[in-house]
Design a protein around this motif. Structure first.
Motif, short mmCIF file in Angstrom:
data_model
loop_
_atom_site.label_atom_id
_atom_site.label_comp_id
_atom_site.label_asym_id
_atom_site.label_seq_id
_atom_site.Cartn_x
_atom_site.Cartn_y
_atom_site.Cartn_z
N ILE A 96 37.52 21.64 43.93
CA ILE A 96 38.74 21.64 44.75
C ILE A 96 38.75 20.42 45.66
CG2 ILE A 96 40.06 22.87 46.49
CD1 ILE A 96 38.88 25.44 45.45
N GLY A 97 37.61 20.18 46.27
CA GLY A 97 37.58 19.15 47.31
C GLY A 97 37.66 17.74 46.76
N ALA A 98 37.16 17.54 45.56
CA ALA A 98 37.13 16.17 45.07
C ALA A 98 38.33 15.82 44.21
CB ALA A 98 35.85 15.93 44.29
N TRP A 99 38.88 16.80 43.54
CA TRP A 99 39.97 16.48 42.62
C TRP A 99 41.29 17.12 43.03
CZ3 TRP A 99 34.99 17.25 40.65
CH2 TRP A 99 34.45 16.16 39.96
N GLY A 100 41.31 17.69 44.23
CA GLY A 100 42.47 18.49 44.61
C GLY A 100 43.61 17.67 45.17
N GLY A 101 44.58 18.40 45.70
CA GLY A 101 45.78 17.78 46.25
C GLY A 101 45.53 17.24 47.65
N PRO A 102 46.60 16.97 48.36
CA PRO A 102 46.45 16.33 49.67
C PRO A 102 45.69 17.17 50.70
CG PRO A 102 48.76 16.81 49.18
CD PRO A 102 48.00 17.09 47.94
N LEU A 103 45.84 18.49 50.60
CA LEU A 103 45.15 19.34 51.58
C LEU A 103 43.81 19.82 51.04
CD1 LEU A 103 47.82 21.72 53.10
CD2 LEU A 103 46.36 20.13 54.31
N ARG A 104 43.25 19.09 50.10
CA ARG A 104 42.12 19.64 49.35
C ARG A 104 40.92 19.98 50.22
NH1 ARG A 104 41.93 14.04 48.69
NH2 ARG A 104 39.82 13.21 48.88
N ILE A 105 40.72 19.18 51.24
CA ILE A 105 39.51 19.41 52.03
C ILE A 105 39.65 20.68 52.85
CG2 ILE A 105 38.17 18.49 53.94
CD1 ILE A 105 38.60 15.74 52.64
N TYR A 106 40.80 20.80 53.45
CA TYR A 106 41.05 22.04 54.19
C TYR A 106 40.91 23.24 53.25
CZ TYR A 106 43.88 25.67 56.37
OH TYR A 106 44.33 26.85 56.88
N ALA A 107 41.52 23.11 52.09
CA ALA A 107 41.51 24.24 51.15
C ALA A 107 40.11 24.56 50.70
CB ALA A 107 42.40 23.91 49.96
N SER A 108 39.35 23.53 50.39
CA SER A 108 38.03 23.82 49.85
C SER A 108 37.12 24.40 50.92
CB SER A 108 37.41 22.56 49.25
OG SER A 108 37.33 21.56 50.22
N ILE A 109 37.22 23.88 52.12
CA ILE A 109 36.37 24.42 53.18
C ILE A 109 36.76 25.85 53.48
CG2 ILE A 109 35.79 24.22 55.61
CD1 ILE A 109 35.67 21.32 55.35
N LYS A 110 38.04 26.07 53.49
CA LYS A 110 38.50 27.43 53.78
C LYS A 110 37.99 28.38 52.72
CE LYS A 110 42.60 29.79 55.23
NZ LYS A 110 43.84 29.56 55.91
N PHE A 111 38.14 27.97 51.48
CA PHE A 111 37.65 28.78 50.38
C PHE A 111 36.17 29.09 50.55
CE2 PHE A 111 35.23 28.03 46.39
CZ PHE A 111 35.46 29.25 45.78
N PHE A 112 35.43 28.04 50.81
CA PHE A 112 33.98 28.22 50.89
C PHE A 112 33.60 29.12 52.06
CE2 PHE A 112 29.66 27.29 51.82
CZ PHE A 112 29.08 26.90 50.63
N LEU A 113 34.09 28.76 53.23
CA LEU A 113 33.62 29.48 54.42
C LEU A 113 34.07 30.92 54.42
CD1 LEU A 113 33.87 26.94 57.32
CD2 LEU A 113 31.90 27.69 56.07
N TYR A 114 35.28 31.12 53.97
CA TYR A 114 35.81 32.48 53.99
C TYR A 114 34.96 33.38 53.09
CZ TYR A 114 39.84 35.41 55.14
OH TYR A 114 40.67 36.36 55.66
#
Lengths: 513, 626, 189, 101, 501
Positions: free
Chosen positions: A146-164
């Protein structure tokens, strides 16, 4: 030849991924496909070797890991895990095969192979710690994807996914440790073996607490309302392959864990929480369906639809009878196929236009008729059309739960209405009408590579919708043993009553035709 | 006989699948011919089965394979050809064969020719599954299958917004009803342990009345959706967005009658719960009247016929609800023939008028479209129930049923409806075929349809004429083998004749009135200002009501659920917790200001805190101890 | 009586001296007061019969430590008026006051303990230095040796830190610079 | 009035508190080090007194080692101050805030 | 007059001194070699240090055998105490030292490593820590502690740049204050019991029935402050990030492990008795301390912009986590602490060594510290292996299975559960989740951002074979720790259990 097949199945992709580091970049796709194909073939061998008539775990392997703390490398499968494993290897194969042009394709393929290891690992693990290892480890490759190949909010999304999910699973970990502690109290030895834990009959209040602890881990993974908000972001930002795997396999970990852990270990608590969880499921079904209806991005529609469908799966699980649980396990597979396919289909458009907004689409049916056809089939499957794979699962889940509560089932049954509403609305917006967007006018229809991924999914969708028996039967047998275990273990009279003894019913069912 | 069963069932599927392979390609006549001939095969097989049944053969029952089996549940793909299903099979295959052949001409210029035939055959297959299944689950498969095909065919011209909207409306509304049906199935399963018809009907007598009522209600909810009964009726009129052959086949002859078929099929159940039956009958009568009233003023040819269909479905439900299952089925059959004919005729008209639907823009077409005129008039006469055409036998029988069963209110309603039916049918005929040629103002050049289309329609015309007259007896003998064989005779011959002749007279009057009023029709502006006209024209404002109070709130609520609830509350809570931690960090990490004095002070403060806690504890301790 | 007077006298003196150390702005005063305070403290040791400790106190503190500090003062040029702008003195006094108060509150209650046994008793007729020596070189031999190591560490540390070795920082120099300086050093040699 | 152990302990505490004040108040590092000396000396008084009242030499031992430690600290502390002074030209701790947060 | 004392050499048990003596001799020999001939290359000193540490390790292994056979050993008038805790912690100290010393063989030259005094002081420091853990005499603990600390201050300062001086001064000053606290606490204990040996103190207190509870609390309060400083418990932690930032990454990593394990052992000896005694105050205070330390440090770590500072806060948090073992005070939890710390050694070694490897001498424009997050942006593009390894260590720190630290966390939380500290177990678990964020942040920078520096070798500017080997070793142990855990756990548990903890 089946002695170590599970270990091979788990570690082969990871090993292959390690070796893959030396493969030259241009050849990595072929390498990935080859590895995934071998893995898929292995899983088919597993299926072939699986004896559907045997109740209980098969292909068990055991190896002491930390014997001082009762942790063993203990793997084995039953009918419930078998098909999710096949699904996982299948999706990895078609995922890699259908991979479009992406940056750093080597990283992507190796990550996917690692992910495959963790996915298979989760479903074969019979030791809680081993389960937890793979469970957590699966977050890492997904985070990267998610974080490397994702869309513009990918970092937020990936961190949220992971931490949650990480947070939830840590609470679950505490629950597991409690379980091990109680086992230690009862027997004097440490053990994290799930099968050993099954033998433990806990008092109801402890069951309830432990159930809650496990629930956090599972519910966030599923994701259940109100812990679902990581999902739209993860899906919305993830690249196609990430969404496909996430929806098809990773979400199933949560529901699978309910069947594997919560139900057999805490039968009384399961009965105790049945109604609240059913209510949550219904909220998931209706509320998320409404939210899906309001989406402006077709991928988000599919993402929210996942949540909605997961609601049905959870509901089926908490039917606490063979019909419902079998249905929910079947629906896990069904939803894997269908939502995976839908995400792939969204990806097809995204590859061409780099947008997923419904407002950008419209009238695609005339430009890309094959695409529209396959999409339509999957939309209909998602809406639960009979003779598609989803219907079997949804029907059985709802049927099963009807035994527990009429009114809740009627509410949950609105899934077939609300599901149709958002799916058809989105389909209409995307495919019907005239082409208004000039950019859409010259789009290519699905190409061979995409068809390679989509056609098998369509075939599976129809095949298992028409003839679910090869899958449903092993599932059903394994579920039967779980339900009878629950029935035996149940302490409270209410639980005894709510969880029917499937063995007894078998006797009467002999003369059914 | 199993071979014929499978042939009848699967040849449409084969046609559909083959046609589907060419779905995205430009027109190939081949697909049309192939599907039509395969349907012909299906028709022949059905006929063989019919003959078999008629000749006193036993019902053909096969179990093809297991579908779902888990726990206690066992659902096979089982098919049953008995007297009831074979009737339906005949209706379906006859009408669909005709419609297929007709469509070759009708869809001649359409880009989606192949796709059309694929879907049309798929529909036939679904319908066959629906009628032939030996269990409720199979019925449900067909049930949903016809819904799907209906969706695809209504929305066939998907580039039209209204068409795809109508398709979705039809689908979703049917889904609402299907939920009821599904619940009905669950009830049956958990109370009977099986979804097989025979097992269920055996168990009916043993079950609790309240459970039976529940089952009956939920199954009927399912029937209401498919048969577009109030309040789930709005989709049917909108479904006229589809190509006219589709309307003929699906929305007149077959699919919409599935609800009636269900009630007929489940007759042992409804026998046990006459109250529910009475409710069904009442609703049917209401719908009959209600739909007819909307047809009176409509200015859309196809919608008028659709409302008439709705109205006739009401009749069928009256019969079925009152326990006259065979009558319902009979009317179903007869109606299928003449209504399909009517639609196909309308299709011819549309074709020649470049898809114009407003009869006020036609007029005087009988010159250029003679055969169409004849066939549509025949169909309308049959619909109006004039002796000796099909409608007379089936529809008047329902009136008799209501009368004999002493439901005089229903009888009155139905009688009035019969008049209305005659009126609007001939209003339509008059507007289209008679009077001055208004179409010239709109620059149309009407022409008769292809001959083969007319030939294709002719069997229907024939059946519309003779099916009542010729078949009634043998039909009765056949179906009463499985349905309750109640004969409905008005005992007093005087009353009988008064009724028959009176009805014919009233209907005739209505026809005459319609001709007089609309032969040279001008649009009556004054009339259109009236409230009653507006109410009827706007379908009692029910679609507006649905739009305003169901669709719009749902849309808005969805939006609120997403923007406000999901993002602002649920997600914001999660992010809030995270950002609370982060903000706390941001606010407090300044305690690390790099100044050594501060650091030392923190250390001392920590120590002092420990000491203070110690003293506090000591004091507390001594208080407790002392 | 003598003891009492002496105690109070020296207590007052030490408190005053140390207060001066802490509060004065003149670094020299502070140093002097500290030294004086140290000497007064040794008086307590003598008072308490810890002659050896007293001697060590005077030698180590007033001899060594003070010399070092004096040297440091000169080095840092802090003999002048020291400008300190301490922030929020309230907190300082509050915390120290609290600490003192809390401990004093506790300390005013006498210790009740019957279990205190002298493990290394002060023997009658044995000089303090002797007795201390005895314990130091038996029981506390290891700590003593470790203390020696510690002093060695301190010495090495002092030499390293204060000596020339720290003048030029290799950490901050680029590799080329290091090479250059090395070569020039070698040349100089 | 006899001088008891309590007297010494209280004195020790007071001196310790004075030391604490110094530690917290001083921004000149050299003078801050003075304060740390006070802390250790304050403790030593306590040790000597306890030793006396218990007739036990351990306290004196402790005090002895504390003195040694204090001396070592002075050496290292001064060394540190010298390098710091050489580099920055001052020994005020308020200039020493390059790292924070 | 004093009578002459006759002491047999055997009763002294001279052997108990051997490990520390080896270290001291090593230090002295390094100093002597330098006296004889200066200007020798640092690799020589590294190897000498390693050799002596190897001998030291040999002596310790001998102790292991001895302890297994005979149990606790006392020596030198019972000043020296060789029990399981002592041996275990010394093993950790010596092994960690052996792993960290080779980090000085970096390819760039840094000030401290060019002076043999550095290695001498290093060995002195090790001996100081060894003394500290191998006794229960407060005096020897104090002296050992100071020996080690003074050496450590110097080592920090020897990095020779203003930040390291600042760090050393801050550390030193606070250390002096902590020493004052320690002395005061000891004094009160002495006043209470007439003894400065922990077991005697405990016995005396128990015999009294804690009648002078107020005094006990004062003593414990001061001790807690002193050890809180060493263990960097909040609010005595303030030195940690600054000192880590100021010193070289290698030394910072070392500081995050060795001084703390020494302090843990002493704290275990000192506090556990008191916790067990039922003084609720201590339990409450420790509970609060542990929770606040874990949580607050995590929260502060969230907002750091420099990786090394982040790791500093993270190590505070880890210390809080491990401190929970002392609060719980069961054999399982104490074993858990050692297990946790042994695994922490390798993970932290790896993490700090990675920082050390990419330490450049001159900061880039706009860079305010050695290892800002931005520096690692896009590392996976330029140096995939380095990025993967760094990510591995971060994941291990975050407690993602099956990497090293997970097992420690598992066992620690398990011990909290078994010890009846359910809420604590939950807090520990949730803190791992909070911590996940900042470890993830680095991974995000490395894997998901665009690189800022295209120069390939920029990130490995300081690498050398020995550094790479050390990192490789750390990585291997971190990955395959699962194999290691069982023997380690059995060993630790046996040692801890037989020492009576």
């Amino acid at each position: 030849m089946f002695d170590n097949i599970l270990s091979i199945l788990v570690f082969f992709p990871a090993l292959a991924a390690l070796l893959g580091f030396v493969v030259e970049k241009g050849s990595i796709r072929a390498y990935g496909i080859a590895v995934a194909a071998i893995e898929f073939a292995l899983s088919l061998v597993l299926w072939y070797g699986y004896d559907a008539s045997v109740v209980g775990m098969q292909f068990m392997e055991s190896l002491p890991l930390i014997s001082a703390f009762g942790i063993h490398y203990l793997v084995g499968i039953d009918g419930i895990s078998l098909f999710i494993i096949v699904l996982a290897t299948f999706f990895t194969l078609i995922g890699i095969a259908s991979l479009g042009e992406v940056n750093r394709i080597k990283d992507m393929i190796l990550t996917l192979l690692f992910l495959e290891m963790t996915m298979v690992g989760v479903f074969v693990a019979l030791d809680a710690v081993v389960f937890y290892i793979f469970w957590e480890l699966s977050l890492v490759p997904m985070l990267y994807i998610i974080g490397a190949w994702g869309g513009p909010l990918r970092i937020y999304a990936s961190i949220k996914f992971f931490l949650y999910t990480f947070t939830g699973s840590l609470i679950m970990l505490v629950g597991m440790l409690f379980m091990a502690y109680f086992y230690h109290q009862a027997t004097g030895v440490w053990s994290f073996s799930i099968l050993e834990w099954y033998r433990l009959v806990l008092p109801e209040n402890l069951q309830i607490w432990l159930f809650v602890a496990f629930f956090f881990g599972f519910a966030i993974k599923v994701p259940m309302f109100p812990f679902h908000t990581w999902l739209p972001y993860a899906h919305g930002q993830a690249p196609t392959i990430g969404s496909v795997i996430l929806a098809a396999i990773l979400l199933k970990m949560g529901t699978y864990a309910f069947v594997r852990f919560s139900l057999p270990m805490f039968p009384d608590a399961s009965v105790f929480f049945m109604v609240p969880i059913a209510v949550i499921s219904i909220i998931m079904i209706i509320y998320t369906a409404m939210v899906a209806y309001a989406q402006e991005d077709i991928k988000q529609v599919v993402a929210y639809s996942s949540v909605s469908h997961m609601g049905v799966i959870v509901l089926g699980t908490f039917a606490l009878n063979v019909e419902g649980i079998s249905g929910s396990v079947f629906l896990m597979i069904a939803h894997g196929v269908v939502s995976g396919a839908l995400f792939m289909l969204v990806g097809v458009y995204y590859d061409r236009r780099h947008t997923k907004l419904l407002s950008e689409m419209g009238g695609l049916a005339s430009v890309m008729p094959h695409y529209a056809t396959i999409f339509g089939i999957m939309v209909m499957a998602s809406a639960g059309m009979p003779l598609t794979i989803n219907f079997v699962g949804e029907f059985l889940s709802l049927l099963g739960f009807y035994k527990q509560s009429h009114i809740l089932t009627i509410l949950a049954g609105t899934a077939i209405i609300v599901g149709a509403i958002y799916m058809l609305a989105a389909f209409k917006k995307a495919f019907f009408g005239t082409v208004t967007n000039e950019a859409n006018r010259k789009l290519d229809d699905v190409n061979g590579r995409e068809l390679f991924a989509l056609v098998p999914l369509v075939l599976v969708t129809v095949w298992l919708g028409v003839y679910p028996k090869p899958v449903l039967e092993p599932i059903s047998n394994s579920v039967t043993s779980i339900v009878s275990l629950m029935h035996e273990k149940a302490i409270t009279p209410e639980a005894k009553e709510r969880i029917p003894n499937p063995m007894r019913q078998d006797a009467t069912a002999e003369g059914r035709h | 006989m199993e071979l014929y069963l499978y042939l009848a069932l699967f040849s449409p599927l084969a046609g559909s699948l083959i046609a589907a392979l060419f779905g995205a390609q430009p027109k190939t006549l081949f697909t049309g011919l192939l599907t039509s001939s395969l349907l012909g095969l299906s028709l022949v097989s059905s006929t063989v089965l019919l003959v078999h049944i008629l000749s006193g053969g036993s019902a053909v029952h096969v179990e093809m394979m297991t579908w779902m089996a888990t726990g206690d549940l066992y659902i096979p793909f089982g098919f049953l050809v008995d007297q009831v299903s074979v009737t339906m099979m005949m209706v379906v295959t006859v009408v669909s064969t005709v419609v297929h052949v007709y469509s070759i001409g009708y869809m001649h210029h359409d880009k989606g020719f192949n796709r059309f035939f694929s879907w049309l055959s798929a529909f036939v297959f679904s319908m066959m599954v629906l009628v032939m299944s030996d269990n409720f689950a199979g019925l449900f498969i067909g049930w949903e299958g016809v819904g799907l095909c209906s969706w695809a065919l209504i929305g066939f011209w998907y580039h039209k917004e209204s068409a795809s909207w109508a398709a979705n409306e039809a689908f979703i509304m049917n889904r609402i009803a299907d939920l009821g049906m599904l619940i009905g199935l669950f009830l049956i399963y958990w109370n009977v342990g099986s979804l097989q018809y025979d097992r269920f009907f055996e168990a009916v007598t043993l079950l609790d009345q309240s459970i039976l009522v529940m089952i009956g209600i939920f199954l009927f909810i399912g029937a209401m959706g498919k048969s577009a009964q109030f309040p789930l009726h709005t989709w049917l009129a909108d479904a006229m967005e589809g190509p006219t052959p589709v309307s003929a086949l699906i929305h007149a002859a077959t699919m919409v009658t599935a609800g009636v078929y269900l009630v007929v099929r489940a007759n042992p159940l409804y026998e046990m719960i006459p109250d529910v039956g009475y409710f069904i009958a009442s609703l049917g009568a209401f719908v009959a009247m209600f739909a007819a009233s909307m047809a009176l003023v409509n200015r859309d040819m196809k919608r008028i016929i659709a409302y008439s269909t709705l109205s006739q479905l009401g009749y069928m439900f009256v019969a079925a609800g009152l326990g006259a299952y065979w009558v319902a089925l009979f009317h179903l059959m007869a109606h299928a023939f003449f209504k399909a004919l009517l639609f196909l005729g309308a299709g011819n008209v549309m074709h020649s008028m470049s898809d114009e639907l407003d009869p006020f823009k036609m007029g005087g077409l009988k010159k250029s479209m003679k055969w169409t005129w004849i066939m549509m008039t025949l169909a309308s006469v049959a619909l109006a129930g004039i002796w000796p055409l099909a409608g007379f036998f089936s529809k008047d029988l329902i009136l008799e049923v209501a009368f004999v069963e002493h439901h005089y209110v229903l009888y009155t309603v139905l009688l009035l409806t019969a008049m209305l039916t005659a009126f609007y049918s001939f209003r339509l005929i008059a507007l289209i075929f008679h009077g001055e040629e208004r179409y010239k103002e709109y620059g149309s050049h009407p022409h008769e349809a292809y001959t083969f289309m007319l030939i294709a329609m002719s069997p229907l015309a024939l059946l519309a004429v003779i099916s009542g007259f010729v078949f009634k007896g043998s039909y009765f003998d056949m179906v009463t083998a499985v349905l309750p064989a109640t004969e409905y005779h008005v005992h007093s011959p005087i009353v009988f004749w008064i009724m028959v002749i009176g009805t014919q007279l009233l209907v005739g009057l209505a026809i005459a009135f319609a001709y007089k009023k609309y032969q040279n029709a001008k649009i009556d502006k004054v009339f259109e200002e009236r409230l009653c006209y507006k109410i009827l024209r706007n379908q009692y404002y029910i679609p507006d009501f649905y739009e305003e109070y169901i669709c719009k709130p749902y849309r808005e609520l969805s939006y609120v659920a997403w923007k406000q609830l999901d993002l602002r509350i649920v997600d914001a809570t999660v992010d809030g917790i995270a950002s609370l931690l982060y903000k706390t960090g941001e606010q407090t990490h300044t305690m690390q200001n790099g100044n050594l004095s501060t650091m030392l002070r923190w250390m001392v403060a920590g120590t002092v805190l420990l000491l203070a806690l110690g003293v506090a504890f000591t004091v507390g301790y001594s208080v407790v101890a002392g | 009586m003598f003891e009492t007077i002496a105690f109070y006298l020296f207590a007052l003196l030490t408190v005053v001296m140390f207060s001066i150390t802490v509060f004065t702005r003149q670094a020299l005063y502070a140093l002097t007061a500290l030294a004086a305070g140290m000497i007064f403290i040794s008086a307590f040791y003598f008072l308490l019969g810890a002659d050896f400790l007293g001697a060590v106190q005077i030698i180590v503190y007033t001899g060594a430590v003070m010399a070092l500090y004096a040297f440091g003062m000169m080095f840092f040029d802090t003999t002048r008026h020291v400008n300190e702008h301490g922030r929020s003195p309230q907190i300082v006094f509050l915390l120290s006051g609290m600490a003192a108060l809390l401990i004093v509150v506790i300390f005013v209650t006498p210790i009740v303990s019957e279990n205190v046994t002298a493990r290394y008793p002060v023997l009658e007729g044995v000089g303090n230095a002797q007795a201390v020596g005895m314990v130091l070189f038996t029981k506390y031999l290891v700590p003593f040796e470790v203390a020696a190591v510690m002093l060695l560490v301190a010495m090495v540390a002092g030499i390293v830190l204060a000596g020339k070795k720290m003048d030029k920082s290799l950490t901050l120099m680029e590799e080329e610079e290091i090479e250059l300086s090395k070569q020039s050093q070698e040349k100089a040699v | 009035m006899e001088i008891t152990l309590t007297h010494y302990l209280v004195l020790s505490t007071l001196l310790f508190a004075i030391g604490l004040i110094g530690v917290m108040r001083r921004t000149n590092l050299l003078m801050l080090f003075f304060a740390t000396e006070i802390l250790l000396n304050a403790v030593n008084i306590g040790f000597a007194a306890i030793s006396r009242y218990y007739g036990d030499l351990t306290g004196q031992m402790f005090a002895f080692f504390v003195i040694a430690i204090a001396a070592s600290e002075v050496a290292v502390g001064l060394g540190l101050l010298i390098v710091w002074f050489k580099r920055s030209g001052g020994i005020d701790l308020t200039t020493m805030t390059s790292m924070k947060g | 007059m004093l009578e002459p004392v006759n002491i047999s050499l055997e009763s002294l048990n001279l052997v108990t001194l051997s490990p520390m003596l080896i270290a001291v001799v090593g230090a002295l020999s390094i100093l002597s070699i330098d006296l004889i001939r200066g200007g020798l290359h640092k690799s020589l000193y590294v190897m000498i240090s390693l050799l002596f540490l190897l001998l030291d390790l040999g002596a310790l292994l001998h102790f292991v055998d001895f302890f297994k056979a005979n149990g606790t050993m006392l020596g030198f008038f019972d000043v020296m105490l060789v029990d399981g805790l002592a041996v275990l912690s010394q093993l950790i100290i010596v092994i960690t030292s052996m792993l960290f010393i080779p980090l000085s063989l970096s390819s760039k030259r840094f000030h401290e490593y060019n002076y043999p005094e550095y290695y001498a002081l290093f060995l002195f420091m090790i001996s100081g820590f060894q003394f500290m853990v191998a006794t229960d005499n407060l005096i020897l603990i104090f002296v050992g502690l100071e020996t080690a600390s003074l050496a450590l201050y110097t080592l920090i300062a020897m990095h020779n740049r203003s930040k390291s001086f600042e760090a050393a001064v801050k550390y030193f000053t606070m250390g002096a204050l902590a020493a004052g606290f320690y002395a005061f606490g000891s004094m009160v204990f002495y006043a209470l019991t007439g003894s400065v040996e922990i077991n005697q103190i405990a016995t005396a207190l128990a015999a009294d029935g804690y009648s002078n509870i107020a005094y006990v609390l004062v003593a414990v309060g001061f001790m807690l402050a002193a050890f809180g400083f060493k263990l960097s418990l909040v609010p005595f932690h303030t030195w940690t990030p600054d000192v880590y930032e100021g010193s070289s990454a290698a030394l910072a990593g070392y500081m995050s492990i060795v001084p703390k394990i020494a302090a843990f052992v002493v704290a275990m000896r000192l506090f556990e008795v008191l916790v067990q005694s039922g003084v609720i105050w201590l339990e409450v205070v420790l509970y609060a301390g542990v929770v606040i330390t874990m949580t607050a440090a995590n929260i502060w770590a969230l907002v750091q912009t420099d990786v090394k500072r982040m790791l500093a806060y993270s190590s505070i948090s880890h210390a809080g986590f491990a401190m929970a073992a002392i609060l719980i005070g069961t054999t399982q939890s104490n074993s858990g602490l050692f297990l946790y710390w042994s695994l922490f050694v390798f993970t932290n070694l790896g993490a700090f060594a990675m920082l050390w490897v990419n330490r450049q001498k001159t900061l880039l424009p706009g860079q305010s510290s050695d290892h800002p997050y931005e520096k690692f942006a896009g590392l996976v593009r330029t140096m995939p292996m380095a990025a993967v390894l760094m990510a591995l260590f971060m994941l291990s720190l975050a407690g993602i299975p099956p990497f090293g630290l997970f097992w420690g966390k598992l066992y620690m939380i398990g011990s909290a559960v078994s010890g009846g500290y359910t809420v604590l177990a939950l807090i520990m678990a949730l803190n791992s989740a909070i911590a996940g964020y900042y470890y993830l942040k680095l991974i995000v920078y490395m894997f998901m951002k665009e690189p800022q520096v295209s120069q390939k070798n920029f990130y490995m500017i300081n690498a050398s074979l020995s550094l790479k080997s050390i990192i490789g070793l750390a990585a291997v142990v971190t990955i395959f720790s699962v194999i290691l855990v069982n023997p380690l756990l059995e060993f630790i548990t046996a040692m801890v259990y037989n020492s009576g903890y």
